[in-house]
Design a protein around this motif. Structure first.
Motif, mmCIF file in Angstrom:
data_model
loop_
_atom_site.group_PDB
_atom_site.id
_atom_site.type_symbol
_atom_site.label_atom_id
_atom_site.label_comp_id
_atom_site.label_asym_id
_atom_site.label_seq_id
_atom_site.Cartn_x
_atom_site.Cartn_y
_atom_site.Cartn_z
ATOM 1 N N GLN A 27 0.816 -1.216 0.000
ATOM 2 C CA GLN A 27 0.000 0.000 0.000
ATOM 3 C C GLN A 27 0.859 1.280 0.000
ATOM 4 O O GLN A 27 0.689 2.180 0.822
ATOM 5 N N VAL A 28 1.772 1.356 -0.948
ATOM 6 C CA VAL A 28 2.682 2.504 -1.036
ATOM 7 C C VAL A 28 2.045 3.611 -1.873
ATOM 8 O O VAL A 28 1.606 3.380 -3.006
ATOM 9 N N SER A 29 2.005 4.809 -1.325
ATOM 10 C CA SER A 29 1.525 5.990 -2.041
ATOM 11 C C SER A 29 2.621 7.057 -2.011
ATOM 12 O O SER A 29 3.048 7.478 -0.932
ATOM 13 N N LEU A 30 3.064 7.463 -3.191
ATOM 14 C CA LEU A 30 4.170 8.411 -3.303
ATOM 15 C C LEU A 30 3.993 9.282 -4.538
ATOM 16 O O LEU A 30 3.375 8.870 -5.519
ATOM 17 N N SER A 31 4.585 10.472 -4.496
ATOM 18 C CA SER A 31 4.679 11.334 -5.665
ATOM 19 C C SER A 31 6.136 11.744 -5.847
ATOM 20 O O SER A 31 6.841 12.001 -4.865
ATOM 21 N N PHE A 32 6.563 11.788 -7.093
ATOM 22 C CA PHE A 32 7.916 12.223 -7.435
ATOM 23 C C PHE A 32 7.790 13.448 -8.329
ATOM 24 O O PHE A 32 7.445 13.332 -9.513
ATOM 25 N N PRO A 33 8.041 14.646 -7.786
ATOM 26 C CA PRO A 33 7.886 15.861 -8.585
ATOM 27 C C PRO A 33 8.884 15.918 -9.744
ATOM 28 O O PRO A 33 9.986 15.386 -9.673
ATOM 29 N N ARG A 34 8.466 16.586 -10.801
ATOM 30 C CA ARG A 34 9.356 16.797 -11.939
ATOM 31 C C ARG A 34 10.574 17.614 -11.508
ATOM 32 O O ARG A 34 10.482 18.486 -10.643
ATOM 33 N N GLY A 35 11.698 17.333 -12.134
ATOM 34 C CA GLY A 35 12.895 18.116 -11.885
ATOM 35 C C GLY A 35 13.488 17.944 -10.512
ATOM 36 O O GLY A 35 14.155 18.851 -10.003
ATOM 37 N N THR A 36 13.271 16.774 -9.897
ATOM 38 C CA THR A 36 13.837 16.504 -8.572
ATOM 39 C C THR A 36 14.642 15.213 -8.595
ATOM 40 O O THR A 36 14.483 14.364 -9.478
ATOM 41 N N PHE A 37 15.480 15.062 -7.591
ATOM 42 C CA PHE A 37 16.368 13.917 -7.436
ATOM 43 C C PHE A 37 15.961 13.220 -6.139
ATOM 44 O O PHE A 37 16.071 13.795 -5.052
ATOM 45 N N THR A 38 15.462 11.989 -6.249
ATOM 46 C CA THR A 38 15.016 11.228 -5.087
ATOM 47 C C THR A 38 15.864 9.982 -4.925
ATOM 48 O O THR A 38 16.071 9.232 -5.886
ATOM 49 N N ALA A 39 16.349 9.739 -3.716
ATOM 50 C CA ALA A 39 17.061 8.502 -3.392
ATOM 51 C C ALA A 39 16.130 7.614 -2.585
ATOM 52 O O ALA A 39 15.381 8.092 -1.731
ATOM 53 N N VAL A 40 16.171 6.317 -2.856
ATOM 54 C CA VAL A 40 15.358 5.335 -2.147
ATOM 55 C C VAL A 40 16.289 4.387 -1.407
ATOM 56 O O VAL A 40 17.173 3.782 -2.020
ATOM 57 N N MET A 41 16.088 4.282 -0.093
ATOM 58 C CA MET A 41 16.957 3.460 0.732
ATOM 59 C C MET A 41 16.134 2.531 1.615
ATOM 60 O O MET A 41 14.946 2.760 1.843
ATOM 61 N N GLY A 42 16.785 1.517 2.135
ATOM 62 C CA GLY A 42 16.121 0.590 3.042
ATOM 63 C C GLY A 42 16.961 -0.664 3.195
ATOM 64 O O GLY A 42 17.854 -0.935 2.383
ATOM 65 N N PRO A 43 16.698 -1.448 4.244
ATOM 66 C CA PRO A 43 17.453 -2.680 4.447
ATOM 67 C C PRO A 43 17.174 -3.691 3.340
ATOM 68 O O PRO A 43 16.241 -3.541 2.553
ATOM 69 N N SER A 44 17.981 -4.721 3.263
ATOM 70 C CA SER A 44 17.788 -5.776 2.273
ATOM 71 C C SER A 44 16.392 -6.363 2.406
ATOM 72 O O SER A 44 15.924 -6.645 3.509
ATOM 73 N N GLY A 45 15.714 -6.507 1.256
ATOM 74 C CA GLY A 45 14.369 -7.059 1.274
ATOM 75 C C GLY A 45 13.277 -6.071 1.618
ATOM 76 O O GLY A 45 12.124 -6.459 1.822
ATOM 77 N N GLY A 192 20.584 21.761 -13.670
ATOM 78 C CA GLY A 192 20.778 22.531 -14.894
ATOM 79 C C GLY A 192 19.773 22.260 -15.990
ATOM 80 O O GLY A 192 19.522 23.126 -16.832
ATOM 81 N N GLU A 193 19.197 21.054 -15.996
ATOM 82 C CA GLU A 193 18.344 20.677 -17.115
ATOM 83 C C GLU A 193 16.956 20.201 -16.700
ATOM 84 O O GLU A 193 16.139 19.826 -17.546
ATOM 85 N N GLY A 194 16.691 20.191 -15.391
ATOM 86 C CA GLY A 194 15.372 19.790 -14.931
ATOM 87 C C GLY A 194 15.073 18.314 -15.063
ATOM 88 O O GLY A 194 13.901 17.920 -15.077
ATOM 89 N N GLN A 195 16.115 17.485 -15.154
ATOM 90 C CA GLN A 195 15.907 16.046 -15.248
ATOM 91 C C GLN A 195 15.302 15.516 -13.947
ATOM 92 O O GLN A 195 15.622 16.009 -12.863
ATOM 93 N N THR A 196 14.409 14.547 -14.047
ATOM 94 C CA THR A 196 13.856 13.868 -12.877
ATOM 95 C C THR A 196 14.606 12.559 -12.690
ATOM 96 O O THR A 196 14.721 11.768 -13.630
ATOM 97 N N ILE A 197 15.129 12.329 -11.485
ATOM 98 C CA ILE A 197 15.924 11.133 -11.214
ATOM 99 C C ILE A 197 15.401 10.428 -9.968
ATOM 100 O O ILE A 197 15.125 11.070 -8.947
ATOM 101 N N VAL A 198 15.245 9.113 -10.067
ATOM 102 C CA VAL A 198 14.905 8.266 -8.927
ATOM 103 C C VAL A 198 15.990 7.207 -8.826
ATOM 104 O O VAL A 198 16.204 6.449 -9.774
ATOM 105 N N MET A 199 16.675 7.157 -7.697
ATOM 106 C CA MET A 199 17.839 6.290 -7.553
ATOM 107 C C MET A 199 17.756 5.428 -6.302
ATOM 108 O O MET A 199 17.566 5.945 -5.199
ATOM 109 N N VAL A 200 17.900 4.123 -6.462
ATOM 110 C CA VAL A 200 18.036 3.217 -5.331
ATOM 111 C C VAL A 200 19.507 3.143 -4.947
ATOM 112 O O VAL A 200 20.380 3.000 -5.806
#
Length: 245
Positions: A27-45, A192-200
């Motif tokens: 039941q995950v609810s999230l929004s990722f705005p344009r032009g932002t850099f989001t990191a996703v972290m958490g323990p294994s599994g 500089g360019e408004g790229q949207t990035i989501v990174m684990v």
């Protein structure tokens, strides 16, 4: 919605059936705005990679909805989903996945060529310059450092001007100095360019380059930090088990 690159609403992903079923996302609810850099972290599994795959349209959620730049992914056919990923999504992984017999520019264009498209030479050279490899277009992977090979992989992801760039441990195979160079490059693309990035990532230093850090525990969002340094992120990592979901 116009400011959201990705919107996830009540997304769950379960593997298997019956008593042996495993809930990767709950039941995950999230929004990722344009032009932002989001990191996703958490323990294994914790569901990090599953979150990335569902957000990018690589995996279908068991329930819930995923919208990418206004397009609902969960209702698309496999063919339309493949076309959307090819045109609007970029991927960078820990493994560079370059073909050793091809030059940098040939590796950059290979996915498009396989899809029946032929990008202009000017566009290929543009993205190679963008990642700092303008003079290395004719070099093969064996003639490039690890960091340069990851830059080629990044150029390959950017060739279609994707709406969202997804990274799964993109600096995991690099030494710390080279990793920081790649992260600075990603940060520059956002600023500089408004790229949207989501990174684990599992690395608090890598996560500190992001605008915000999302923490997952047992398939649920357990909190987030905005504009945090590596020390603050590392301290939060140490308390994962104590953070209420």
């Amino acid at each position: 919605m116009n400011d959201e690159a990705i919107r996830m609403r009540s997304v769950s992903r379960r593997h298997g059936t019956g008593e042996g079923a495993v809930t990767a996302l709950d039941q995950v609810s999230l929004s990722f705005p344009r032009g932002t850099f989001t990191a996703v972290m958490g323990p294994s599994g914790s569901g990090k990679s599953t979150l990335l795959q569902c957000a990018a349209g690589l995996d279908r959620p068991t329930s819930g909805s995923v919208t990418l730049c206004g397009t609902e992914l969960t209702t698309l056919s496999e063919t339309k989903l493949t076309l959307l990923r090819r045109r609007r999504v970029g991927f960078v992984f820990q493994a560079f996945n370059l073909l050793p017999s091809l030059t940098a520019e040939q590796n950059v264009t290979l996915p498009l060529r396989l899809g029946g498209h032929r990008p202009s030479t000017a566009r290929v050279r543009e993205v190679l310059r963008q990642v700092g490899l303008g003079e290395r277009a004719r070099h093969r992977p064996a003639e490039l450092s690890g960091g340069q090979q990851q830059r080629v992989a990044l150029a390959r992801a950017l060739i279609t001007r994707p709406d969202v760039l997804f990274g799964d441990e993109p600096t995991g195979a690099l030494d710390s100095r080279t990793g920081r160079e790649v992260l600075a490059l990603l940060r520059g693309m956002v600023d500089g360019e408004g790229q949207t990035i989501v990174m684990v990532t599992h690395d608090p230093v890598a996560a500190s380059y992001a605008d915000r850090v999302l923490f997952l525990v047992d398939g649920r969002v357990s909190g987030e930090l905005a504009g945090a340094g590596a020390g603050t992120i590392a301290a939060r990592m140490a308390t994962w088990e104590a953070v209420p979901c």
